[in-house]
Design a protein around this motif. Sequence first.
Motif, PDB file in Angstrom:
ATOM      1  N   SER A   1      24.274   6.615  31.356  1.00 24.88           N
ATOM      2  CA  SER A   1      23.514   5.391  32.346  1.00 24.88           C
ATOM      3  C   SER A   1      22.129   5.788  33.502  1.00 24.88           C
ATOM      4  CB  SER A   1      24.271   4.789  33.253  1.00 24.88           C
ATOM      5  OG  SER A   1      25.033   3.496  32.028  1.00 24.88           O
ATOM      6  N   PHE A   2      22.991   7.143  33.068  1.00 25.52           N
ATOM      7  CA  PHE A   2      22.487   8.056  34.241  1.00 25.52           C
ATOM      8  C   PHE A   2      20.928   9.180  33.976  1.00 25.52           C
ATOM      9  CE2 PHE A   2      26.902   9.594  35.881  1.00 25.52           C
ATOM     10  CZ  PHE A   2      27.102   7.455  36.624  1.00 25.52           C
ATOM     11  N   ALA A   3      20.699   8.842  33.159  1.00 28.32           N
ATOM     12  CA  ALA A   3      19.555   9.701  31.872  1.00 28.32           C
ATOM     13  C   ALA A   3      18.620   8.677  31.414  1.00 28.32           C
ATOM     14  CB  ALA A   3      20.462  10.423  30.567  1.00 28.32           C
TER      15      ALA A   3
ATOM     16  N   TRP B   1      13.464  13.853  38.808  1.00 25.75           N
ATOM     17  CA  TRP B   1      13.786  14.217  37.207  1.00 25.75           C
ATOM     18  C   TRP B   1      12.896  15.052  36.466  1.00 25.75           C
ATOM     19  CZ3 TRP B   1      16.715  10.143  35.518  1.00 25.75           C
ATOM     20  CH2 TRP B   1      16.971   9.226  36.276  1.00 25.75           C
ATOM     21  N   THR B   2      14.357  15.999  36.007  1.00 25.85           N
ATOM     22  CA  THR B   2      13.967  17.575  34.970  1.00 25.85           C
ATOM     23  C   THR B   2      13.593  16.414  33.746  1.00 25.85           C
ATOM     24  OG1 THR B   2      15.579  19.193  36.485  1.00 25.85           O
ATOM     25  CG2 THR B   2      14.836  18.657  34.235  1.00 25.85           C
TER      26      THR B   2
ATOM     27  N   GLU C   1       5.518  16.137  13.689  1.00 25.06           N
ATOM     28  CA  GLU C   1       6.777  15.301  14.396  1.00 25.06           C
ATOM     29  C   GLU C   1       6.687  14.626  15.466  1.00 25.06           C
ATOM     30  OE1 GLU C   1       9.626  16.893  10.907  1.00 25.06           O
ATOM     31  OE2 GLU C   1      10.574  17.051  13.249  1.00 25.06           O
ATOM     32  N   ALA C   2       7.219  13.597  16.399  1.00 21.35           N
ATOM     33  CA  ALA C   2       7.912  13.035  16.870  1.00 21.35           C
ATOM     34  C   ALA C   2       8.463  13.543  17.351  1.00 21.35           C
ATOM     35  CB  ALA C   2       7.762  11.751  17.256  1.00 21.35           C
ATOM     36  N   ARG C   3       8.738  13.667  19.231  1.00 20.37           N
ATOM     37  CA  ARG C   3       9.486  14.506  19.942  1.00 20.37           C
ATOM     38  C   ARG C   3      10.644  13.622  20.432  1.00 20.37           C
ATOM     39  NH1 ARG C   3       7.241  19.717  20.366  1.00 20.37           N
ATOM     40  NH2 ARG C   3       9.247  20.651  21.879  1.00 20.37           N
ATOM     41  N   LEU C   4      12.232  14.032  20.791  1.00 20.33           N
ATOM     42  CA  LEU C   4      13.250  12.979  21.986  1.00 20.33           C
ATOM     43  C   LEU C   4      12.918  13.988  23.065  1.00 20.33           C
ATOM     44  CD1 LEU C   4      15.349  10.985  22.434  1.00 20.33           C
ATOM     45  CD2 LEU C   4      16.850  12.602  21.497  1.00 20.33           C
ATOM     46  N   ALA C   5      12.186  13.068  24.345  1.00 20.41           N
ATOM     47  CA  ALA C   5      12.557  13.097  25.109  1.00 20.41           C
ATOM     48  C   ALA C   5      13.664  12.809  25.904  1.00 20.41           C
ATOM     49  CB  ALA C   5      11.250  13.212  25.814  1.00 20.41           C
ATOM     50  N   CYS C   6      14.305  13.381  27.206  1.00 20.83           N
ATOM     51  CA  CYS C   6      15.255  12.904  27.597  1.00 20.83           C
ATOM     52  C   CYS C   6      15.144  13.025  29.486  1.00 20.83           C
ATOM     53  CB  CYS C   6      16.404  12.722  27.557  1.00 20.83           C
ATOM     54  SG  CYS C   6      17.022  14.863  27.283  1.00 20.83           S
ATOM     55  N   ALA C   7      15.297  12.578  30.128  1.00 18.58           N
ATOM     56  CA  ALA C   7      15.649  13.028  31.902  1.00 18.58           C
ATOM     57  C   ALA C   7      16.656  12.706  32.364  1.00 18.58           C
ATOM     58  CB  ALA C   7      14.105  12.257  32.228  1.00 18.58           C
ATOM     59  N   VAL C   8      16.722  13.885  33.194  1.00 23.45           N
ATOM     60  CA  VAL C   8      18.384  13.491  34.531  1.00 23.45           C
ATOM     61  C   VAL C   8      17.517  13.856  35.742  1.00 23.45           C
ATOM     62  CG1 VAL C   8      20.174  14.321  35.004  1.00 23.45           C
ATOM     63  CG2 VAL C   8      19.785  14.410  32.473  1.00 23.45           C
ATOM     64  N   GLU C   9      18.285  13.066  36.755  1.00 19.46           N
ATOM     65  CA  GLU C   9      17.743  13.399  38.317  1.00 19.46           C
ATOM     66  C   GLU C   9      17.733  14.976  38.714  1.00 19.46           C
ATOM     67  OE1 GLU C   9      17.810   9.533  41.285  1.00 19.46           O
ATOM     68  OE2 GLU C   9      18.982   9.494  39.982  1.00 19.46           O
TER      69      GLU C   9
ATOM     70  N   TYR D   1      25.074  11.823  27.056  1.00 21.92           N
ATOM     71  CA  TYR D   1      25.775  11.198  25.803  1.00 21.92           C
ATOM     72  C   TYR D   1      25.371  11.351  24.847  1.00 21.92           C
ATOM     73  CZ  TYR D   1      30.510  10.110  23.229  1.00 21.92           C
ATOM     74  OH  TYR D   1      31.198   9.578  22.916  1.00 21.92           O
ATOM     75  N   PHE D   2      24.336  10.680  24.449  1.00 22.60           N
ATOM     76  CA  PHE D   2      23.252  10.648  23.717  1.00 22.60           C
ATOM     77  C   PHE D   2      23.049  12.241  22.796  1.00 22.60           C
ATOM     78  CE2 PHE D   2      18.872   9.746  21.410  1.00 22.60           C
ATOM     79  CZ  PHE D   2      19.737   9.195  20.578  1.00 22.60           C
TER      80      PHE D   2
END
Length: 274
Positions: free
Chosen positions: A80-82, A117-118, A128-136, A160-161
């Motif tokens: 929920s926070f990402a 956000w970072t 290849e495609a890449r996974l991106a994630c961001a957190v405040e 968590y993911f």
Amino acid sequence: MSLFQTERYVAVLCPDEVAVYRVGRSKASSVAAKGAAAASAVSRSDGAPAWEGALKKFAAWLARRSASSAVRLHVVLSNSFARFACVPWSEAIADEGELQAVAGLVLESCYGDMAGWTVLLDNGGWGEARLACAVENALLAKLREAAKAAHADCSRIEPYFVTCWNRWCGELPAGDALWVVAEPQGPAVVASFRGGVWNSVRSTGSGNEAASLRRLLDREALLQGFEGMPGCWLHCPGLAPDCAELADTSIRVLAPRKHNSSMAMTMALVGGGK
């Protein structure tokens, strides 16, 4: 030789509660803290961020700890926070700086303004495609401030993911697959793979009941154009694995736990390694 012992903890911060486990040499040895964040602390009416209540509870636990031992923290944030997105491959991207900028644009197309956000990317291969994630940024800064004030090492903070991916990615098939992480009281993050590489990733509030998750898997297989149901890896702490709605040879339920929310999530992570 140091007179201080190093204690390791895994802490899971969710919108509704926080769980902290002290990790022994081979497994979690005891529950150090658990409790629901006050409803007023996570209220949106005053403009406070969704993570503020959980952060306050975690910081309070850190402040109460004795300084008689060194502390190493692995902080896991509710999805929920990402924010998550799949960044497609492009030969036009010259370097990691450009890739970071493109990742920010992809996330903005999904979630709106990402200022503050970072953004982090996984280590994808050529083509290849890449996974991106961001957190405040504010959440990361306040977590580190709380850890510093308690003289704790908080060098590992992740959604968590991402934690689940790091634990189980080696078990996914090399071909087409669906990978779903559904929190007991939070969103489901569903990813698809083509030929063993990232194809799509998104968050959805579909619910974590077995029937809802089965519909989510069926719908995602159709949306991604799979011919039939590919191999499915499902992690939903709090969901028992013997649900009739998930009785399918193509679906593997990973580390099911009957506890709720952050406690189930924490136990899934420290109850046994890869």
